[in-house]
Design a protein around this motif. Structure first.
Motif, PDB file in Angstrom:
ATOM      1  N   GLU A   1       6.939  11.276   0.954  1.00 31.57           N
ATOM      2  CA  GLU A   1       5.450  10.795   1.255  1.00 31.57           C
ATOM      3  C   GLU A   1       5.169   9.445   1.284  1.00 31.57           C
ATOM      4  OE1 GLU A   1       3.270  13.345   1.786  1.00 31.57           O
ATOM      5  OE2 GLU A   1       5.066  14.501   1.855  1.00 31.57           O
ATOM      6  N   ILE A   2       5.589   8.784   0.517  1.00 31.53           N
ATOM      7  CA  ILE A   2       5.374   7.120   0.684  1.00 31.53           C
ATOM      8  C   ILE A   2       5.668   6.492   1.948  1.00 31.53           C
ATOM      9  CG2 ILE A   2       5.851   4.952  -0.450  1.00 31.53           C
ATOM     10  CD1 ILE A   2       5.140   6.196  -3.311  1.00 31.53           C
ATOM     11  N   ALA A   3       7.082   7.017   2.292  1.00 30.20           N
ATOM     12  CA  ALA A   3       7.788   6.598   3.523  1.00 30.20           C
ATOM     13  C   ALA A   3       7.023   6.831   4.793  1.00 30.20           C
ATOM     14  CB  ALA A   3       9.332   6.993   3.531  1.00 30.20           C
TER      15      ALA A   3
ATOM     16  N   ARG B   1      -7.308   4.096   6.848  1.00 28.41           N
ATOM     17  CA  ARG B   1      -7.991   5.286   7.077  1.00 28.41           C
ATOM     18  C   ARG B   1      -7.318   6.509   6.131  1.00 28.41           C
ATOM     19  NH1 ARG B   1      -5.411   8.841  10.488  1.00 28.41           N
ATOM     20  NH2 ARG B   1      -6.654  10.579  11.032  1.00 28.41           N
ATOM     21  N   GLU B   2      -5.976   6.199   6.057  1.00 30.05           N
ATOM     22  CA  GLU B   2      -5.256   7.238   5.133  1.00 30.05           C
ATOM     23  C   GLU B   2      -5.718   7.097   3.834  1.00 30.05           C
ATOM     24  OE1 GLU B   2      -0.777   9.061   4.890  1.00 30.05           O
ATOM     25  OE2 GLU B   2      -1.489   7.635   6.502  1.00 30.05           O
ATOM     26  N   LEU B   3      -5.877   6.064   3.561  1.00 21.84           N
ATOM     27  CA  LEU B   3      -6.530   5.806   1.906  1.00 21.84           C
ATOM     28  C   LEU B   3      -7.631   6.598   1.699  1.00 21.84           C
ATOM     29  CD1 LEU B   3      -6.623   4.467  -0.946  1.00 21.84           C
ATOM     30  CD2 LEU B   3      -7.380   2.289   0.100  1.00 21.84           C
ATOM     31  N   LEU B   4      -8.956   6.138   2.619  1.00 22.82           N
ATOM     32  CA  LEU B   4     -10.205   6.637   2.760  1.00 22.82           C
ATOM     33  C   LEU B   4     -10.060   8.349   2.644  1.00 22.82           C
ATOM     34  CD1 LEU B   4     -12.223   4.227   4.646  1.00 22.82           C
ATOM     35  CD2 LEU B   4     -11.767   4.358   1.983  1.00 22.82           C
ATOM     36  N   GLN B   5      -9.238   8.653   3.694  1.00 25.91           N
ATOM     37  CA  GLN B   5      -9.088  10.139   3.881  1.00 25.91           C
ATOM     38  C   GLN B   5      -8.421  11.003   2.445  1.00 25.91           C
ATOM     39  OE1 GLN B   5      -9.450  12.545   6.317  1.00 25.91           O
ATOM     40  NE2 GLN B   5     -10.748  11.338   7.639  1.00 25.91           N
ATOM     41  N   HIS B   6      -7.561  10.088   1.788  1.00 23.17           N
ATOM     42  CA  HIS B   6      -6.852  10.824   0.637  1.00 23.17           C
ATOM     43  C   HIS B   6      -8.113  10.800  -0.400  1.00 23.17           C
ATOM     44  CE1 HIS B   6      -3.834  11.430  -2.129  1.00 23.17           C
ATOM     45  NE2 HIS B   6      -4.425  10.399  -3.380  1.00 23.17           N
ATOM     46  N   ILE B   7      -9.017   9.791  -0.434  1.00 16.77           N
ATOM     47  CA  ILE B   7     -10.069   9.814  -1.567  1.00 16.77           C
ATOM     48  C   ILE B   7     -11.047  10.942  -1.290  1.00 16.77           C
ATOM     49  CG2 ILE B   7     -11.902   8.501  -2.844  1.00 16.77           C
ATOM     50  CD1 ILE B   7      -9.886   6.129  -2.329  1.00 16.77           C
ATOM     51  N   SER B   8     -11.546  11.004  -0.055  1.00 18.14           N
ATOM     52  CA  SER B   8     -12.457  11.839   0.346  1.00 18.14           C
ATOM     53  C   SER B   8     -12.624  12.152   1.883  1.00 18.14           C
ATOM     54  CB  SER B   8     -14.006  11.319  -0.303  1.00 18.14           C
ATOM     55  OG  SER B   8     -14.889  12.227   0.304  1.00 18.14           O
TER      56      SER B   8
ATOM     57  N   ILE C   1      -4.171   3.118  -5.246  1.00 13.91           N
ATOM     58  CA  ILE C   1      -3.182   2.406  -4.115  1.00 13.91           C
ATOM     59  C   ILE C   1      -1.878   2.390  -4.456  1.00 13.91           C
ATOM     60  CG2 ILE C   1      -3.147   0.442  -2.876  1.00 13.91           C
ATOM     61  CD1 ILE C   1      -6.273   0.116  -2.832  1.00 13.91           C
ATOM     62  N   GLN C   2      -1.653   2.011  -5.726  1.00 15.18           N
ATOM     63  CA  GLN C   2      -0.139   1.672  -6.149  1.00 15.18           C
ATOM     64  C   GLN C   2       0.771   2.926  -6.155  1.00 15.18           C
ATOM     65  OE1 GLN C   2      -1.048   0.143 -10.125  1.00 15.18           O
ATOM     66  NE2 GLN C   2      -0.176  -2.022  -9.572  1.00 15.18           N
ATOM     67  N   LYS C   3      -0.113   3.909  -6.452  1.00 17.88           N
ATOM     68  CA  LYS C   3       0.813   5.189  -6.221  1.00 17.88           C
ATOM     69  C   LYS C   3       0.966   5.719  -5.035  1.00 17.88           C
ATOM     70  CE  LYS C   3      -1.031   9.412  -7.249  1.00 17.88           C
ATOM     71  NZ  LYS C   3      -2.398  10.395  -7.813  1.00 17.88           N
ATOM     72  N   LEU C   4      -0.033   5.453  -4.011  1.00 15.07           N
ATOM     73  CA  LEU C   4       0.349   5.751  -2.665  1.00 15.07           C
ATOM     74  C   LEU C   4       1.197   4.920  -1.926  1.00 15.07           C
ATOM     75  CD1 LEU C   4      -3.587   6.429  -1.552  1.00 15.07           C
ATOM     76  CD2 LEU C   4      -1.711   8.014  -1.962  1.00 15.07           C
ATOM     77  N   GLY C   5       1.810   3.658  -2.580  1.00 11.40           N
ATOM     78  CA  GLY C   5       2.845   3.007  -2.079  1.00 11.40           C
ATOM     79  C   GLY C   5       2.454   1.418  -2.160  1.00 11.40           C
TER      80      GLY C   5
ATOM     81  N   SER D   1       3.274   5.376   9.058  1.00  8.51           N
ATOM     82  CA  SER D   1       1.819   5.811  10.024  1.00  8.51           C
ATOM     83  C   SER D   1       1.269   4.479  10.029  1.00  8.51           C
ATOM     84  CB  SER D   1       1.158   6.910   9.193  1.00  8.51           C
ATOM     85  OG  SER D   1       0.487   6.408   7.892  1.00  8.51           O
ATOM     86  N   MET D   2       1.427   3.503   9.152  1.00  7.41           N
ATOM     87  CA  MET D   2       0.869   2.298   9.444  1.00  7.41           C
ATOM     88  C   MET D   2       1.175   1.622  11.013  1.00  7.41           C
ATOM     89  SD  MET D   2       0.450   0.205   5.509  1.00  7.41           S
ATOM     90  CE  MET D   2       1.992  -0.386   6.189  1.00  7.41           C
TER      91      MET D   2
END
Length: 212
Positions: free
Chosen positions: A187-189, A97-104, A87-91, A194-195
């Protein structure tokens, strides 16, 4: 390349194995950790056991606190650290939704990860509201900065403004005072943007107010 190094179903089995049958079943159904991956409502589970929704909620809460006190849970702290780093790496704050999609892309895996987010003390859930989609953060100060910047960004737009993405990102970072270099990337921005429910992107990639 998998984004996580652990097998969620195995971890879930370990950390719930000490629960009594009904408590375990309530947790599995509530979080969609069953074979069909369907998350059940308090009402649906209540009907099964002929108990009130409130009673189901109590069982769920007690089960969660029992898991958090268990040796099995303490023995799996590495996976919670791994999710925190991700999560730190993602911002440091990212939409659910984006976090879960990113993982799987697999719904069942997503449900297990969501379960760990609820369990882990490092993760803070921000419920969906008029301004933002539901999201998770691991750094309160950063979450505050991002929320404030998104609100200012929206306030600075006219109804008819259509802003190219690169310009929008630049504007956004102008509001984000003293943010670490590692977070100053597109990417992070884009992930942060998107939130927001109040600003969004059209099919041409231009940004503006969502309601105009």
């Amino acid at each position: 390349m998998p984004t996580i190094s652990f097998k969620p179903k195995k971890v879930t089995k370990k950390i719930t194995s000490h629960l009594q049958e009904r408590a375990s079943d309530v947790i599995m159904r509530r979080f969609g950790l069953t074979a069909d991956g369907a998350m059940k409502t308090l009402e649906e589970i209540g009907k099964k056991y002929n108990i009130t929704r409130e009673r189901v909620r109590q069982i769920e809460n007690v089960a969660i606190s029992l898991i958090k006190k268990s040796a099995a849970y303490k023995g799996e702290q590495a996976i919670f650290d791994e999710l925190k780093k991700l999560i730190q790496k993602l911002g440091s704050i990212v939409s659910e939704r984006e976090l879960l999609q990113h993982i799987s892309k697999d719904k069942s895996t997503q449900n297990h990860i969501h379960f760990y987010l609820v369990l882990g003390d490092a993760f803070k859930k921000h419920k969906e509201d008029d301004h933002f989609h539901s999201r998770w953060s691991v750094d309160d100060a950063m979450a505050e900065k991002v929320h404030t910047s998104l609100r200012k960004l929206y306030a600075g737009l006219n109804d008819e403004d259509l802003v190219p993405e690169t310009e929008m990102i630049k504007k956004f970072f102008e509001h984000m005072k003293d943010v670490a270099e590692e977070y100053k990337n597109e990417e992070i921005a884009k992930r942060w943007l998107s939130m927001s429910k109040t600003v969004s992107k059209n099919p041409l990639g231009e940004w503006g107010k969502s309601n105009s």
